[in-house]
Design a protein around this motif. Structure first.
Motif, short mmCIF file in Angstrom:
data_model
loop_
_atom_site.label_atom_id
_atom_site.label_comp_id
_atom_site.label_asym_id
_atom_site.label_seq_id
_atom_site.Cartn_x
_atom_site.Cartn_y
_atom_site.Cartn_z
N ARG A 1 -3.81 6.26 -4.65
CA ARG A 1 -4.19 7.23 -3.56
C ARG A 1 -4.76 8.55 -3.58
O ARG A 1 -4.36 9.47 -3.15
CB ARG A 1 -3.13 6.92 -2.42
CG ARG A 1 -3.28 5.30 -2.15
CD ARG A 1 -2.27 4.80 -0.81
NE ARG A 1 -1.25 5.91 0.22
CZ ARG A 1 -0.53 5.97 0.53
NH1 ARG A 1 0.78 4.60 -0.06
NH2 ARG A 1 -0.77 6.85 0.84
N ARG B 1 6.08 6.24 2.56
CA ARG B 1 5.52 5.35 3.83
C ARG B 1 4.49 5.67 5.02
O ARG B 1 3.46 7.15 4.73
CB ARG B 1 7.02 6.05 5.29
CG ARG B 1 6.58 5.62 6.72
CD ARG B 1 7.87 5.44 7.39
NE ARG B 1 9.19 5.41 7.54
CZ ARG B 1 9.36 3.93 7.01
NH1 ARG B 1 8.34 3.61 8.24
NH2 ARG B 1 9.99 2.84 7.22
N ARG B 2 3.81 4.84 5.64
CA ARG B 2 2.13 4.93 6.23
C ARG B 2 2.44 5.00 7.37
O ARG B 2 1.66 5.80 7.95
CB ARG B 2 1.47 4.22 5.59
CG ARG B 2 1.01 3.64 4.37
CD ARG B 2 0.15 2.72 3.73
NE ARG B 2 -1.37 2.58 4.33
CZ ARG B 2 -1.73 1.91 5.01
NH1 ARG B 2 -1.43 0.83 5.48
NH2 ARG B 2 -3.00 2.32 5.12
N ARG B 3 3.61 4.69 8.17
CA ARG B 3 3.70 4.46 9.48
C ARG B 3 5.00 4.79 10.20
O ARG B 3 6.11 4.49 10.32
CB ARG B 3 3.13 3.78 10.55
CG ARG B 3 1.83 3.48 10.21
CD ARG B 3 1.64 2.18 11.50
NE ARG B 3 0.02 1.77 11.27
CZ ARG B 3 -0.66 0.82 10.58
NH1 ARG B 3 0.38 0.31 10.30
NH2 ARG B 3 -1.93 0.88 9.89
N PRO B 4 5.32 6.57 10.08
CA PRO B 4 4.48 7.50 10.29
C PRO B 4 4.18 8.14 9.51
O PRO B 4 5.19 8.03 8.53
CB PRO B 4 5.41 8.41 11.49
CG PRO B 4 6.73 8.36 10.94
CD PRO B 4 6.83 6.29 10.51
N ARG B 5 2.81 8.61 8.69
CA ARG B 5 2.91 9.22 8.28
C ARG B 5 3.22 10.15 6.85
O ARG B 5 3.29 11.03 8.11
CB ARG B 5 0.95 9.72 8.23
CG ARG B 5 0.55 9.55 7.06
CD ARG B 5 -1.24 9.76 6.55
NE ARG B 5 -1.49 8.63 5.40
CZ ARG B 5 -2.64 7.75 5.64
NH1 ARG B 5 -2.16 7.02 6.24
NH2 ARG B 5 -2.32 7.17 4.13
N VAL B 6 3.47 9.89 5.70
CA VAL B 6 4.49 11.25 5.34
C VAL B 6 3.12 12.15 4.26
O VAL B 6 2.60 11.16 3.41
CB VAL B 6 5.17 10.60 4.23
CG1 VAL B 6 5.66 11.84 3.41
CG2 VAL B 6 6.25 9.73 5.77
N ARG B 7 2.98 13.01 4.36
CA ARG B 7 1.43 13.74 3.70
C ARG B 7 2.48 14.62 2.13
O ARG B 7 3.56 15.55 2.81
CB ARG B 7 1.13 14.76 4.71
CG ARG B 7 0.01 14.23 6.18
CD ARG B 7 -1.06 15.04 5.82
NE ARG B 7 -1.14 14.03 7.28
CZ ARG B 7 -2.17 13.74 6.89
NH1 ARG B 7 -2.54 13.38 5.44
NH2 ARG B 7 -3.03 13.00 7.50
N ASP C 1 12.13 7.38 4.53
CA ASP C 1 10.10 7.87 4.63
C ASP C 1 9.50 7.99 2.91
O ASP C 1 8.06 8.00 2.70
CB ASP C 1 10.34 8.94 5.02
CG ASP C 1 10.88 9.15 6.81
OD1 ASP C 1 11.57 10.28 6.78
OD2 ASP C 1 10.16 7.98 6.84
N ARG D 1 0.77 -0.89 0.23
CA ARG D 1 0.46 0.03 0.06
C ARG D 1 0.33 0.91 0.45
O ARG D 1 0.31 2.60 0.08
CB ARG D 1 -0.79 0.26 1.43
CG ARG D 1 -1.91 -0.87 1.40
CD ARG D 1 -2.89 -1.19 2.21
NE ARG D 1 -1.46 -1.49 3.51
CZ ARG D 1 -1.67 -2.18 5.02
NH1 ARG D 1 -3.43 -1.84 4.81
NH2 ARG D 1 -1.44 -2.65 5.54
N GLU D 2 2.45 0.79 0.19
CA GLU D 2 2.87 2.34 0.51
C GLU D 2 3.70 2.92 -1.12
O GLU D 2 4.80 3.36 -0.93
CB GLU D 2 3.65 1.74 1.62
CG GLU D 2 3.52 1.65 3.17
CD GLU D 2 4.36 1.64 3.79
OE1 GLU D 2 5.24 0.39 2.96
OE2 GLU D 2 4.39 2.00 4.59
#
Lengths: 91, 427
Positions: free
Chosen positions: B266, B248-254, B227, B106-107
């Motif tokens: 996405r 990266r999803r955890r921690p989320r990168v916006r 990330d 998913r990343e």
């Protein structure tokens, strides 16, 4: 069983090499020959029949792949590379 | 906004050197070698430019062809088998890419190449290096125009960045550090793991341009605390025109979407996902993972052979970049006392990349402190053979010897004159 399986492996090996020779592209041809030889050499001592079966399946898939890609390569042939001419001269 | 003009001027001169290094070299090459297509009966040059692009592995083409011929459905079509089989293929490819770098499928976002992306954050300081790829440097320049402040870290003499300097440069308002894993010009491998840990400890996002590294050295995004990562298809024996971005999803990168529109991938990169290309990319990644060790061994042997042969036959050859922290398949050599243009002209039977590089640029006065030196980049890849390396080495040695005989500088050096003591007069 073991004897025929050994012959089977050897015949697959020879077939793979024979097909790989047919690649028109110098780089693909040399890579396929080298990779096939090294892969068979690496797995020479494998005993487990399940693993052997899996490897032989992969070898058969590779053989079909090589045959197809040889066809594609032949359809779009181009000039030879500088190194091949030297090979032909020395051969 | 405040110090934009001042910072841009300062950074422009610093940035100018690195992008100039790349584009200067390229334009020099282009003006000297007349580009023309090969004649029908002319022999093809050997390909030793694997950093520029790579040929497609036959296994990749084999995986792609069905999707070019029969399975032509749009992966976003939800109502029929054509769409479903295309979507299955796309998701399988996503998993193959993710597995190579230790990420979750998913990343992975499919893109159209190794593009750098724009980030909007409250913090607006960005750190990158002077030796980044031109596309990253250009993106940084555009970001500067938008109000970001960019610091271009210099590299040490061996091409690696100084970790201490990086640590000191990180400020409370730094949002992103972008450093490439393996440099495409000289092949040095940056200490990604240490940089990743440093950035994580300071709460800064870490982006790495791993186009040259993926599939060639083992990379795990979790071990290295990366990330964001850029992957390019045509550098790993895959098709051209496709790449992937690891977010990266955890921690989320916006991040902000690069392309807006239908909300695919996405919402980060809209536009129909090109199934044949991503299938190729996935296959290339899977093959790279299987063949990583074998390729690395072969490439190392060939690279050592190349360097040993050249260094044993001709003196005054410098290999640029750190000798240990490097990817062996990218060999960048400088030949001293050789006239650059002539060596360029003689390279037509082997496809190599070459150019000039400037050493020691004085930022304030704009003077060139040292003479330009000429480098040749030998790229060794999965398909390179012993014969190709031997042929290339032989020809290069011949040419360098011949050119040195004609060079007045070489004569002076042979007579024992110290070049540094010469007073060059200007005309």
């Amino acid at each position: 069983m073991a004897a025929s399986s050994r012959e089977h492996v050897l015949s697959l090996y020879r077939l793979l090499l024979k097909e790989s020779e047919k690649f028109p592209s110098y780089n693909y041809r040399t890579y396929a020959l080298r990779r096939v030889r090294d892969a068979f050499r690496e797995n020479r001592t494998v005993e487990d029949p399940e693993v052997v079966k899996e490897l032989l399946n992969r070898a058969r898939d590779s053989l079909a792949l090589i045959q197809r890609q040889v066809c594609v390569g032949k359809m779009y042939e181009i000039q030879k590379t500088v190194v091949e001419q030297e090979e032909e001269k020395s051969a | 906004v405040m110090n934009r003009t001042l910072s841009r001027k300062l950074l422009g001169s610093m940035c100018g050197i690195s992008s100039r290094r790349l584009s200067f070299a390229q334009s020099a090459v282009n003006t000297l070698i007349k580009s023309r297509e090969l004649e029908k009966d002319e022999l093809r040059p050997l390909y030793m430019d694997f950093q520029a692009t790579t040929p497609m592995d036959p296994r990749v083409l084999d995986a792609m062809l069905p999707y070019q011929v029969n399975y032509y459905g749009n992966p976003h079509s939800r109502t029929h088998a054509y769409g479903w089989e295309s979507e299955t293929a796309m998701e399988k490819a996503r998993k193959q890419v993710a597995d190579l770098i230790g990420a979750d499928p998913r990343e992975i976002v499919f893109t159209s190449g190794g593009v750098a992306r724009f980030y909007k954050a409250k913090k607006n300081h960005i750190i990158t290096t002077q030796t980044e790829h031109k596309c990253v440097l250009d993106s940084c320049r555009i970001l500067e125009a938008e109000g970001f402040e960019v610091t271009y870290l210099p590299v040490k003499n061996n091409g690696l960045i100084d970790l201490k300097q990086l640590q000191e440069t990180i400020r409370p308002d730094t949002s992103l550090v972008s450093i490439m894993t393996i440099n495409n010009e000289i092949g040095v491998k940056q200490p990604i793991k240490e940089i990743g840990h440093l950035c994580r400890s300071k709460n800064v996002f870490f982006h790495t341009d791993a186009a040259q590294a993926v599939g060639k050295i083992p990379i795990n995004v979790n071990d290295c605390k990366v990330d964001l990562m850029s992957i390019s298809g045509h550098k790993i024996y895959g098709p051209k025109g496709v790449g992937a971005l690891y977010v990266r999803r955890r921690p989320r990168v916006r991040i902000e979407p690069l392309q807006n529109g239908g909300g695919q991938e996405r919402g980060l990169r809209s536009g129909t996902v090109p199934t044949p290309l991503v299938v190729g990319l996935g296959a290339a990644c899977e093959i790279a993972q299987q063949e990583l060790e074998y390729d690395h061994k072969c490439v190392t042997v060939l690279a050592n052979r190349l360097v040993q042969k050249i260094v044993s036959e001709i003196p005054d050859v410098v290999m640029n970049g750190d000798p240990d922290q490097r990817y062996p398949g990218c060999v960048n050599l400088s030949f001293a006392y050789v006239e650059g243009e002539s060596l360029l002209m003689a390279l037509k039977d082997v496809a190599l990349s070459s150019g000039r590089s400037v050493k020691d640029y004085n930022y304030t006065t704009g003077d060139l402190m040292h003479m330009t030196f000429f480098f040749v980049r030998f790229g060794i890849g999965r398909f390179t053979t012993d014969e190709e390396v031997d042929y290339t080495v032989e020809k290069r040695i011949q040419q360098v010897k011949r050119l040195r005989e004609m060079s007045p500088l070489w004569e002076m050096v042979q007579e024992g004159i110290d070049l540094k003591s010469i007073k060059w007069t200007q005309h």
